[in-house]
Write an enzyme that holds these catalytic residues in place. Structure first.
Site, PDB file in Angstrom:
ATOM      1  N   ASP A  31     -38.495 -28.110   2.380  1.00  0.00           N
ATOM      2  CA  ASP A  31     -38.206 -27.793   0.980  1.00  0.00           C
ATOM      3  C   ASP A  31     -38.829 -28.903   0.145  1.00  0.00           C
ATOM      4  O   ASP A  31     -39.197 -29.955   0.665  1.00  0.00           O
ATOM      5  CB  ASP A  31     -36.694 -27.723   0.739  1.00  0.00           C
ATOM      6  CG  ASP A  31     -36.345 -26.810  -0.435  1.00  0.00           C
ATOM      7  OD1 ASP A  31     -35.780 -25.724  -0.199  1.00  0.00           O
ATOM      8  OD2 ASP A  31     -36.660 -27.173  -1.590  1.00  0.00           O
ATOM      9  N   GLY A  69     -40.067 -20.268   0.492  1.00  0.00           N
ATOM     10  CA  GLY A  69     -40.322 -21.247  -0.574  1.00  0.00           C
ATOM     11  C   GLY A  69     -40.976 -20.618  -1.790  1.00  0.00           C
ATOM     12  O   GLY A  69     -41.700 -19.636  -1.681  1.00  0.00           O
ATOM     13  N   GLY A  70     -40.728 -21.214  -2.949  1.00  0.00           N
ATOM     14  CA  GLY A  70     -41.338 -20.723  -4.188  1.00  0.00           C
ATOM     15  C   GLY A  70     -40.279 -20.575  -5.265  1.00  0.00           C
ATOM     16  O   GLY A  70     -39.149 -21.036  -5.112  1.00  0.00           O
ATOM     17  N   SER A  72     -37.747 -18.320  -7.321  1.00  0.00           N
ATOM     18  CA  SER A  72     -37.066 -17.134  -6.787  1.00  0.00           C
ATOM     19  C   SER A  72     -36.558 -16.142  -7.830  1.00  0.00           C
ATOM     20  O   SER A  72     -35.864 -15.179  -7.492  1.00  0.00           O
ATOM     21  CB  SER A  72     -35.906 -17.565  -5.894  1.00  0.00           C
ATOM     22  OG  SER A  72     -34.936 -18.200  -6.680  1.00  0.00           O
ATOM     23  N   SER A 108     -39.787  -9.247  -2.323  1.00  0.00           N
ATOM     24  CA  SER A 108     -38.551  -8.973  -3.077  1.00  0.00           C
ATOM     25  C   SER A 108     -38.500  -7.526  -3.539  1.00  0.00           C
ATOM     26  O   SER A 108     -39.549  -6.869  -3.709  1.00  0.00           O
ATOM     27  CB  SER A 108     -38.527  -9.892  -4.297  1.00  0.00           C
ATOM     28  OG  SER A 108     -37.555  -9.467  -5.224  1.00  0.00           O
ATOM     29  N   ASN A 109     -37.273  -7.077  -3.792  1.00  0.00           N
ATOM     30  CA  ASN A 109     -37.085  -5.748  -4.409  1.00  0.00           C
ATOM     31  C   ASN A 109     -37.789  -5.686  -5.760  1.00  0.00           C
ATOM     32  O   ASN A 109     -38.102  -4.598  -6.243  1.00  0.00           O
ATOM     33  CB  ASN A 109     -35.592  -5.426  -4.527  1.00  0.00           C
ATOM     34  CG  ASN A 109     -34.866  -6.287  -5.549  1.00  0.00           C
ATOM     35  OD1 ASN A 109     -34.778  -5.932  -6.719  1.00  0.00           O
ATOM     36  ND2 ASN A 109     -34.347  -7.436  -5.137  1.00  0.00           N
ATOM     37  N   HIS A 110     -38.077  -6.838  -6.376  1.00  0.00           N
ATOM     38  CA  HIS A 110     -38.729  -6.826  -7.689  1.00  0.00           C
ATOM     39  C   HIS A 110     -40.235  -6.524  -7.603  1.00  0.00           C
ATOM     40  O   HIS A 110     -40.871  -6.331  -8.635  1.00  0.00           O
ATOM     41  CB  HIS A 110     -38.445  -8.129  -8.426  1.00  0.00           C
ATOM     42  CG  HIS A 110     -36.982  -8.266  -8.728  1.00  0.00           C
ATOM     43  ND1 HIS A 110     -36.339  -7.485  -9.660  1.00  0.00           N
ATOM     44  CD2 HIS A 110     -36.015  -9.039  -8.161  1.00  0.00           C
ATOM     45  CE1 HIS A 110     -35.042  -7.782  -9.677  1.00  0.00           C
ATOM     46  NE2 HIS A 110     -34.828  -8.725  -8.769  1.00  0.00           N
ATOM     47  N   TYR A 133     -42.657 -12.487 -11.682  1.00  0.00           N
ATOM     48  CA  TYR A 133     -42.118 -12.811 -10.356  1.00  0.00           C
ATOM     49  C   TYR A 133     -42.414 -11.672  -9.360  1.00  0.00           C
ATOM     50  O   TYR A 133     -42.896 -11.915  -8.243  1.00  0.00           O
ATOM     51  CB  TYR A 133     -40.605 -13.045 -10.493  1.00  0.00           C
ATOM     52  CG  TYR A 133     -39.848 -13.090  -9.201  1.00  0.00           C
ATOM     53  CD1 TYR A 133     -40.015 -14.150  -8.315  1.00  0.00           C
ATOM     54  CD2 TYR A 133     -38.951 -12.070  -8.858  1.00  0.00           C
ATOM     55  CE1 TYR A 133     -39.312 -14.191  -7.121  1.00  0.00           C
ATOM     56  CE2 TYR A 133     -38.237 -12.110  -7.677  1.00  0.00           C
ATOM     57  CZ  TYR A 133     -38.432 -13.173  -6.810  1.00  0.00           C
ATOM     58  OH  TYR A 133     -37.737 -13.211  -5.619  1.00  0.00           O
ATOM     59  N   LYS A 137     -44.783 -11.455  -5.855  1.00  0.00           N
ATOM     60  CA  LYS A 137     -44.346 -10.963  -4.544  1.00  0.00           C
ATOM     61  C   LYS A 137     -45.331  -9.917  -4.013  1.00  0.00           C
ATOM     62  O   LYS A 137     -45.649  -9.885  -2.826  1.00  0.00           O
ATOM     63  CB  LYS A 137     -42.924 -10.402  -4.632  1.00  0.00           C
ATOM     64  CG  LYS A 137     -41.885 -11.480  -4.922  1.00  0.00           C
ATOM     65  CD  LYS A 137     -41.883 -12.524  -3.815  1.00  0.00           C
ATOM     66  CE  LYS A 137     -40.919 -13.662  -4.036  1.00  0.00           C
ATOM     67  NZ  LYS A 137     -40.950 -14.652  -2.958  1.00  0.00           N
TER      68      LYS A 137
HETATM   69  C1  15L Z   1     -34.598 -11.642  -6.028  1.00  0.00           C
HETATM   70  O1  15L Z   1     -35.736 -11.426  -5.639  1.00  0.00           O
HETATM   71  C2  15L Z   1     -34.139 -13.027  -6.319  1.00  0.00           C
HETATM   72  O2  15L Z   1     -34.754 -13.987  -5.496  1.00  0.00           O
HETATM   73  C3  15L Z   1     -32.643 -13.162  -6.251  1.00  0.00           C
HETATM   74  O3  15L Z   1     -32.290 -14.366  -6.871  1.00  0.00           O
HETATM   75  C4  15L Z   1     -31.937 -11.994  -6.934  1.00  0.00           C
HETATM   76  O4  15L Z   1     -32.228 -12.005  -8.302  1.00  0.00           O
HETATM   77  C5  15L Z   1     -32.397 -10.706  -6.283  1.00  0.00           C
HETATM   78  O5  15L Z   1     -33.799 -10.599  -6.328  1.00  0.00           O
HETATM   79  C6  15L Z   1     -31.772  -9.474  -6.936  1.00  0.00           C
HETATM   80  O6  15L Z   1     -32.504  -8.592  -7.389  1.00  0.00           O
HETATM   81  O7  15L Z   1     -30.560  -9.393  -6.920  1.00  0.00           O
END
Ligand code: 15L
Length: 302
Positions: A31, A69-70, A72, A108-110, A133, A137
């Site tokens: 980290d 890492g990164g 988030s 990520s889901n995002h 963000y 991803k």
């Molecule tokens: C993410 O990708 C984040 O890292 C986490 O902190 C949450 O925000 C999560 O998504 C989410 O959508 O709940």
């Protein structure tokens, strides 16, 4: 026993993972801040993902990497660029140069947050990031694809929902993953011998899921938890949210910084199979187009 490097090991997700994987692998915990209270089987390797020299040092001699890492959450472009774009490139490139074949990437889901909640999506859909963000991803997934195709690396991208002891709110009832299910998914990514490039969703076996996670199941993931167990408790505490955020899988990430109206950001027509256009957004886009095509009041008539 395999030696696994975890980047971002001092963060929330890293701390859960470290606890869950203890004893199963030797862990190298990295980290930007020091990782404390090392137990047997753990080593610390401090490093900044944005520095190639650090990444070359910490990736040496490990069997696989879990790249958490990164940055988030959503943040200023400069932060996302440094930690998630440059950082992710450095990680893959350092792994390649050190001959580390297997990389698990915390997507990520995002990366797909602009899909609507009434759509069920699988690992083949076109990314629809809901934020800078989310774009970072999607970028990480694509760097992974490049390194798998070009250099024969083995890349396992996990579009993680929300890793937490219990789901914090209604949206997370659909995307929650318990720490132990997350460790199960990570173990599949480390130990399945037949991975070239894969995308899976990092979620538990949630009744309210928005994902068809059959690719993860095909590769051996067997989640044991379901957020539904906490649904009554979570819903009783839920404060009325913004109805616009509730339309999209990405929640608040979707309309942040666009004046509060996601229909203004209706994605351009995308004809790829499996990608649906949100009907309301389409309607709004048409109305806007029609309004634009009307003559401006000061247009001279001939
Ligand atoms: C993410 O990708 C984040 O890292 C986490 O902190 C949450 O925000 C999560 O998504 C989410 O959508 O709940």
């Amino acid at each position: 026993m395999k030696t696994i490097l975890i980047t971002g090991a001092a963060g929330d997700v890293g701390s859960h993972l470290r606890r869950e994987l203890a004893g199963k692998y030797n862990l190298v915990l990295s980290d930007i801040k020091p990782v404390k209270a090392l137990a047997a089987g753990e080593k610390s390797a401090r490093g900044d993902v944005a520095k190639m020299s650090d990444m070359l040092r910490i990736t040496r001699g490990v069997d696989a990497i879990v790249h958490l890492g990164g940055f988030s959450v959503e943040g200023p472009w400069e932060m996302i660029l440094r930690a998630n774009i440059i950082g992710c490139y450095n990680l893959f490139e350092a792994a390649r140069r050190n001959g580390v074949k297997r990389v698990l990437f915390a997507s990520s889901n995002h990366a797909t947050g602009f899909y609507k909640r009434d759509e069920k999506i699988d690992h083949r859909v076109y990314p629809r990031p809901d934020s800078r963000y989310g774009v970072s991803k999607a970028f990480g997934e694509q760097i992974g694809s490049l390194y798998a195709d070009k250099y024969g690396m083995e890349v396992f991208c996990m579009r993680i929902g929300n890793v937490n002891a219990i789901p914090p709110d209604k949206r997370r009832l659909s995307i929650w993953i318990s720490p132990r299910d997350f460790a199960r998914l990570v173990s599949v990514g480390i130990d399945n011998p037949n991975i070239s490039f894969e995308i899976v969703y990092g979620v538990s076996d949630n009744r309210r899921t928005w994902y068809d996670n059959s690719n993860a199941h095909r590769l051996g993931y067997q989640p044991q938890d379901d957020a539904e167990r906490y649904a009554a408790e979570v819903l009783a505490k839920e404060k009325p949210g913004d109805p616009r955020a509730e339309m999209y899988q990405g929640g608040n990430f979707v309309f942040a910084e666009i004046g509060g109206d996601p229909s203004r950001m209706a994605p351009k027509v995308n004809k790829a199979p499996g990608v649906k256009r949100a009907p309301k957004a389409m309607k709004a886009a048409k109305v806007k187009k029609a309004a634009k095509s009307k003559k401006a009041p000061n247009t001279k008539k001939k």
